[in-house]
Design an enzyme around this catalytic site. Structure first.
Site, PDB file in Angstrom:
ATOM      1  N   HIS A 217       0.981  -1.158  -0.009  1.00 33.09           N
ATOM      2  CA  HIS A 217       0.113   0.052  -0.107  1.00 33.09           C
ATOM      3  C   HIS A 217       0.762   1.280   0.206  1.00 33.09           C
ATOM      4  O   HIS A 217       0.500   2.238   0.290  1.00 33.09           O
ATOM      5  CB  HIS A 217      -1.051  -0.028   1.288  1.00 33.09           C
ATOM      6  CG  HIS A 217      -1.840  -1.197   1.206  1.00 33.09           C
ATOM      7  ND1 HIS A 217      -1.759  -2.182   1.861  1.00 33.09           N
ATOM      8  CD2 HIS A 217      -2.989  -1.236   0.632  1.00 33.09           C
ATOM      9  CE1 HIS A 217      -2.601  -3.056   1.676  1.00 33.09           C
ATOM     10  NE2 HIS A 217      -3.628  -2.549   0.815  1.00 33.09           N
ATOM     11  N   HIS A 402      -6.958   8.008   3.078  1.00 33.01           N
ATOM     12  CA  HIS A 402      -7.983   8.280   3.805  1.00 33.01           C
ATOM     13  C   HIS A 402      -9.164   9.631   3.406  1.00 33.01           C
ATOM     14  O   HIS A 402     -10.098   9.517   3.477  1.00 33.01           O
ATOM     15  CB  HIS A 402      -7.514   9.026   5.342  1.00 33.01           C
ATOM     16  CG  HIS A 402      -8.455   9.496   6.352  1.00 33.01           C
ATOM     17  ND1 HIS A 402      -9.139   8.467   7.134  1.00 33.01           N
ATOM     18  CD2 HIS A 402      -8.861  10.675   6.881  1.00 33.01           C
ATOM     19  CE1 HIS A 402      -9.919   9.016   7.788  1.00 33.01           C
ATOM     20  NE2 HIS A 402      -9.712  10.217   7.891  1.00 33.01           N
ATOM     21  N   GLY A 403      -8.350  10.548   2.545  1.00 31.37           N
ATOM     22  CA  GLY A 403      -8.966  11.721   1.935  1.00 31.37           C
ATOM     23  C   GLY A 403     -10.006  10.973   0.940  1.00 31.37           C
ATOM     24  O   GLY A 403     -11.208  11.285   0.806  1.00 31.37           O
ATOM     25  N   ILE A 404      -9.555  10.215   0.091  1.00 30.49           N
ATOM     26  CA  ILE A 404     -10.458   9.638  -0.919  1.00 30.49           C
ATOM     27  C   ILE A 404     -11.613   8.677  -0.388  1.00 30.49           C
ATOM     28  O   ILE A 404     -12.859   8.686  -0.666  1.00 30.49           O
ATOM     29  CB  ILE A 404      -9.646   8.406  -1.824  1.00 30.49           C
ATOM     30  CG1 ILE A 404      -8.599   9.227  -2.721  1.00 30.49           C
ATOM     31  CG2 ILE A 404     -10.663   7.608  -2.966  1.00 30.49           C
ATOM     32  CD1 ILE A 404      -7.707   8.471  -3.411  1.00 30.49           C
ATOM     33  N   THR A 445     -11.216   0.674   7.306  1.00 33.42           N
ATOM     34  CA  THR A 445     -11.581   0.849   8.686  1.00 33.42           C
ATOM     35  C   THR A 445     -12.155   1.913   8.937  1.00 33.42           C
ATOM     36  O   THR A 445     -13.189   1.964   9.617  1.00 33.42           O
ATOM     37  CB  THR A 445     -10.325   0.840   9.343  1.00 33.42           C
ATOM     38  OG1 THR A 445      -9.404  -0.248   9.077  1.00 33.42           O
ATOM     39  CG2 THR A 445     -10.492   0.936  10.788  1.00 33.42           C
ATOM     40  N   GLY A 487     -12.795  -1.339  16.650  1.00 31.80           N
ATOM     41  CA  GLY A 487     -11.701  -1.002  16.262  1.00 31.80           C
ATOM     42  C   GLY A 487     -10.436  -1.611  16.905  1.00 31.80           C
ATOM     43  O   GLY A 487      -9.174  -1.433  16.706  1.00 31.80           O
ATOM     44  N   ARG A 544      -1.985   0.526   9.870  1.00 34.31           N
ATOM     45  CA  ARG A 544      -1.027   0.395   9.065  1.00 34.31           C
ATOM     46  C   ARG A 544       0.232   1.413   9.382  1.00 34.31           C
ATOM     47  O   ARG A 544       1.450   0.964   8.957  1.00 34.31           O
ATOM     48  CB  ARG A 544      -1.379   0.717   7.500  1.00 34.31           C
ATOM     49  CG  ARG A 544      -2.147  -0.307   7.055  1.00 34.31           C
ATOM     50  CD  ARG A 544      -2.707  -0.017   5.525  1.00 34.31           C
ATOM     51  NE  ARG A 544      -3.828  -0.864   5.248  1.00 34.31           N
ATOM     52  CZ  ARG A 544      -4.454  -0.634   4.115  1.00 34.31           C
ATOM     53  NH1 ARG A 544      -4.557   0.391   3.513  1.00 34.31           N
ATOM     54  NH2 ARG A 544      -5.405  -1.641   3.627  1.00 34.31           N
ATOM     55  N   ALA A 558      -4.925  11.367  10.847  1.00 35.33           N
ATOM     56  CA  ALA A 558      -5.841  11.706   9.795  1.00 35.33           C
ATOM     57  C   ALA A 558      -7.173  11.254  10.233  1.00 35.33           C
ATOM     58  O   ALA A 558      -8.078  12.204  10.086  1.00 35.33           O
ATOM     59  CB  ALA A 558      -5.382  10.850   8.675  1.00 35.33           C
ATOM     60  N   GLY A 559      -7.386  10.403  10.757  1.00 33.96           N
ATOM     61  CA  GLY A 559      -8.794  10.024  11.419  1.00 33.96           C
ATOM     62  C   GLY A 559      -9.119  10.776  12.637  1.00 33.96           C
ATOM     63  O   GLY A 559     -10.523  11.188  12.568  1.00 33.96           O
TER      64      GLY A 559
END
Length: 580
Positions: A217, A402-404, A445, A487, A544, A558-559
Site C-alpha cells: 500500500h 483517507h481523503g478518498i 477501517t 476497532g 498500518r 488523519a482519522g
C-alpha cells in the site's frame, strides 16, 4: 504516476468495470466485486479473496478455475466493506462453505470478519484466513501481526486448487493455513507510488537509495541503503528470507520451494529476469530446488519501482496444489477442463433490491431528519474541502487513502440521507441508511467506524418525537464505545478514538449542565480539535502506521483530524436557525 483517470473517487469502480468488460470469459460482475463466469459446482468450497484496488492482478485477476471463486474489490488501497464481501461470497457459494482469505490489514480483518459473522447467521459455513507473509512488518514472535503481500498468491493458489479437487472446507482451510505458515516475503523499492489524482507520491526515496521492507500500500520502508546492483538486490532478498526459515524447515539443503519474484509496478520484466537469474543461482547454491517459479507483476502497487521475493516452502501436500492447473485472467498454469456452462440464474446480474418501506415517523422526527441532512451536507462539503490534506496527512506513515475514502463515504451518506428524507423518513432511519451507505462505499477501517458512529446516534434519536440534547449525547457516547469495541483502539493509540472520546465526554458533560445542544456541541467540538492536534505528539500503536511509528511524530492522526473537522462542520448547522 497514474495519469489516465477521470474522477479519482470513481477510479476503482471504473477500473473494475473495464476489467470485467475485457475478461467476460472468466468473470462476471456481482455487487461488491466479481465471481467466476462459469457455473458453480454444487458442493464445492468457494474460495473468496479480496482487498483494495491498486494491486492488479490481485485481486480480481486471480478469479478463475483452480484459483479463486470470487474477489471482493474495495476502493483504492482500502478494504472492501463487509457488505461487499458478503455479496461476493453469496454469489460464489455453492453449498460447500466459504473460505475468506486476504492480506492481514486492519480494515480487511474487520470487514471480512464482519461478513463471516453475517454469513454464518444465514447458515453458511465460513472460515477466515488472513495472509501473513511479510517478514519486515513484525518479528517472528509476532508473526500473526505481519502484513500479507505477494505471498497472497501462494496461499490463494493452494486454497483454490484444494477446492477444485473437491476437498471439504476444513481440509481446504488446513492446507491454506499450512501454505501461509510456510510462506515468507521481503520487498525493496526505489520509489513510492502515486494514487490517481495525487500530485505527489505517498513516500519518496532519495536518488541513489533503496527502501527496505515496504508494503503493497505504499507504506514507507523500514530502512534505507545505497542502491545495489541487480545481483546485490537478489543477494539481499534471498539472504533475508533464508535467515528466517519457517518452523518445520530444518535447513535449506534438499528443500523444495515455490518462488515468486514480484514486480511492484514500474520494474520491467527484463529487469526482473536479470534479478531472478541471481536468485535462482543463490537458491541453487543453498540446496533449494525451485518448483514452478513465477516472475512478473503479480501483486502491484500502482507505479512503485520495487520488487519482492516470496518463498513458499513446499511439502508433499502443498507441491501438487502449487503446480495444479489454473485459468484466471492474470494467472494461467497447465490445462484445465472446459467449465460447465453458466445457468441463466448465474448469468443474470443481481437484481436491484426493492426499496424497503420506511418505518413510521412523526413530524418532529421528520424535522430532525432534515437537520440531519443539513449536517451531512456540511460534512460532505468539509471533506471535499480538505480531501487532499487528509490524504497527505495519512500518507506520512500510512497509505494515503483517507481523503478518498472519506469523500466516497460522506457523499454516499449524504445521498442516502437525501433519499430517505424525500421519502419521509425520521431521524433514526435517515441516519441508519446514511451509516450503511458510508460503510459500504468508503470501505476501509474508517468506513466501518463512521458507519458505527452514524448508526449509534440514529438509534439514540429514534423516529418519533423531537430529539433531546440528552439523546444526542447518549448516541455520541454509544458511538465512542462502539468504535473502541470494533476497532480495538484506546485513547493514546493515535487513532480516531483520541478525538472521539474527548468529544463524547465533553458533550455529555456540557449537556448535563443544561446547556443547549448547539452550545454543548460547540464546546465538545473544541475539545475534539484540541485532542486531534495533540495526536501529533503520539506514536501509533494500531493500524498500518504502526510499523512506521517514528515517521508520524509531528503529524496528527488523519482519522482524528477528520473527525474534528466534521464535528465543527456539524456545529455550524446546529447553530443555523434557518434549518428546519
Amino acid at each position: 504516476m497514474t495519469q489516465l483517470f477521470n474522477d479519482p473517487a470513481a477510479f476503482a469502480d471504473e477500473a473494475l468495470e473495464g476489467f470485467v468488460a475485457a475478461h467476460r470469459r472468466w468473470v462476471r460482475p456481482v455487487p461488491g466485486g466479481v465471481v467466476r463466469a462459469a457455473a458453480r459446482v454444487p458442493g464445492q468450497v468457494a474460495v473468496v479473496v479480496g482487498g483494495g484496488s491498486g494491486h492488479y492482478p490481485a485481486f480480481s485477476g486471480l478469479v478463475g478455475q483452480g484459483l479463486a471463486h470470487g474477489a471482493a474489490v474495495g476502493n483504492v488501497f482500502a478494504s472492501p466493506s463487509a457488505r461487499q464481501v458478503r455479496q461476493v461470497a453469496k454469489a460464489a457459494e455453492a453449498g460447500g462453505g466459504v473460505l475468506l482469505t486476504f492480506g492481514n490489514y486492519a480494515g480487511d480483518v474487520l470487514h471480512f470478519g464482519q461478513a463471516a459473522d453475517q454469513l454464518r447467521a444465514e447458515g453458511v459455513d465460513v472460515r477466515v484466513l488472513p495472509v501473513t507473509d511479510d517478514v519486515s512488518s513484525a518479528s517472528p514472535e509476532e508473526a500473526h501481526k505481519r502484513r500479507g503481500v505477494a505471498g497472497d498468491l501462494a496461499v490463494f493458489k493452494v486454497a483454490g486448487a484444494a477446492a477444485e479437487r473437491g476437498l471439504p472446507l476444513d481440509e481446504v482451510t488446513r492446507l491454506a493455513e499450512l501454505a501461509n505458515a510456510r510462506t515468507r516475503s521481503f520487498g525493496v523499492a526505489l520509489s513510492g507510488c502515486t494514487l490517481p489524482g495525487a500530485d505527489e507520491p505517498l513516500f519518496t526515496v532519495d536518488p541513489g537509495r533503496l527502501a527496505l521492507g515496504l508494503g503493497i500500500h505504499g507504506e514507507p520502508g523500514m530502512g534505507e541503503r545505497d542502491v545495489p546492483s541487480a545481483d546485490e538486490t537478489a543477494e539481499l532478498l534471498v539472504g533475508t528470507l533464508l535467515a528466517e526459515l519457517p518452523p518445520g524447515v530444518d535447513g535449506t539443503a534438499g528443500q523444495r520451494a515455490a518462488v515468486i519474484l514480484n514486480g511492484l509496478g514500474a520494474v520491467k520484466y527484463e529487469e526482473l529476469f536479470v534479478v531472478y537469474r541471481r536468485v535462482a543461482e543463490l537458491l541453487g547454491e543453498a540446496g533449494v530446488e525451485i518448483v514452478d517459479p513465477e516472475v512478473g507483476e503479480l501483486v502491484t502497487s500502482f507505479d512503485m519501482a520495487g520488487v519482492s521475493l516470496t518463498l513458499c516452502w513446499l511439502t508433499d501436500e502443498l507441491e501438487p496444489l502449487w503446480t495444479a492447473p489454473a485459468d484466471a485472467p492474470a494467472y494461467r498454469k497447465g490445462s484445465v477442463a472446459a467449465p460447465a456452462a453458466a445457468t441463466p440464474a448465474d448469468d443474470e446480474p443481481a437484481a436491484a433490491a426493492e426499496q424497503d418501506a420506511l418505518p413510521a415517523a412523526d413530524d418532529d422526527s421528520r424535522r430532525a431528519a432534515r437537520r440531519v441532512l443539513a449536517a451531512l451536507a456540511a460534512v460532505r462539503a468539509t471533506v471535499d474541502e480538505h480531501v487532499d490534506e487528509l490524504g497527505r496527512i495519512d500518507a506520512v506513515a500510512g497509505d494515503g487513502d483517507h481523503g478518498i475514502g472519506m469523500r466516497r463515504g460522506s457523499h454516499a451518506a449524504h445521498e442516502a440521507a437525501a433519499d430517505a428524507v424525500a421519502r419521509g423518513a425520521g431521524a433514526a432511519t435517515t441516519l441508519d441508511l446514511a451509516a450503511a451507505a458510508w460503510a459500504d462505499r468508503a470501505g476501509g477501517t474508517s468506513g466501518a467506524l463512521w458507519g458505527v458512529i452514524l448508526g449509534s446516534i440514529g438509534s439514540a434519536l429514534g423516529d418519533t418525537g423531537r430529539p433531546t440534547p440528552e439523546a444526542v449525547a447518549s448516541g455520541v457516547a454509544g458511538a465512542a464505545a462502539g468504535v473502541q469495541r470494533l476497532g480495538k483502539a484506546e485513547v493514546g493509540d493515535k487513532t480516531m478514538v483520541d478525538a472521539l472520546v474527548p468529544f463524547a465526554d465533553a458533550l455529555g458533560e456540557a449537556v448535563a449542565t443544561g446547556a443547549p445542544l448547539a452550545t454543548a456541541w460547540d464546546t465538545a467540538a473544541s475539545a475534539a480539535e484540541a485532542a486531534a492536534a495533540a495526536t501529533a505528539e503520539l506514536l501509533p500503536r494500531m493500524g498500518r502506521a504502526r510499523p512506521h511509528a517514528e515517521k508520524s511524530l509531528g503529524t496528527p492522526d488523519a482519522g482524528a483530524h477528520s473527525l474534528a473537522l466534521i464535528t465543527r462542520a456539524v456545529q455550524r448547522t446546529l447553530a443555523d436557525k434557518e434549518v428546519d
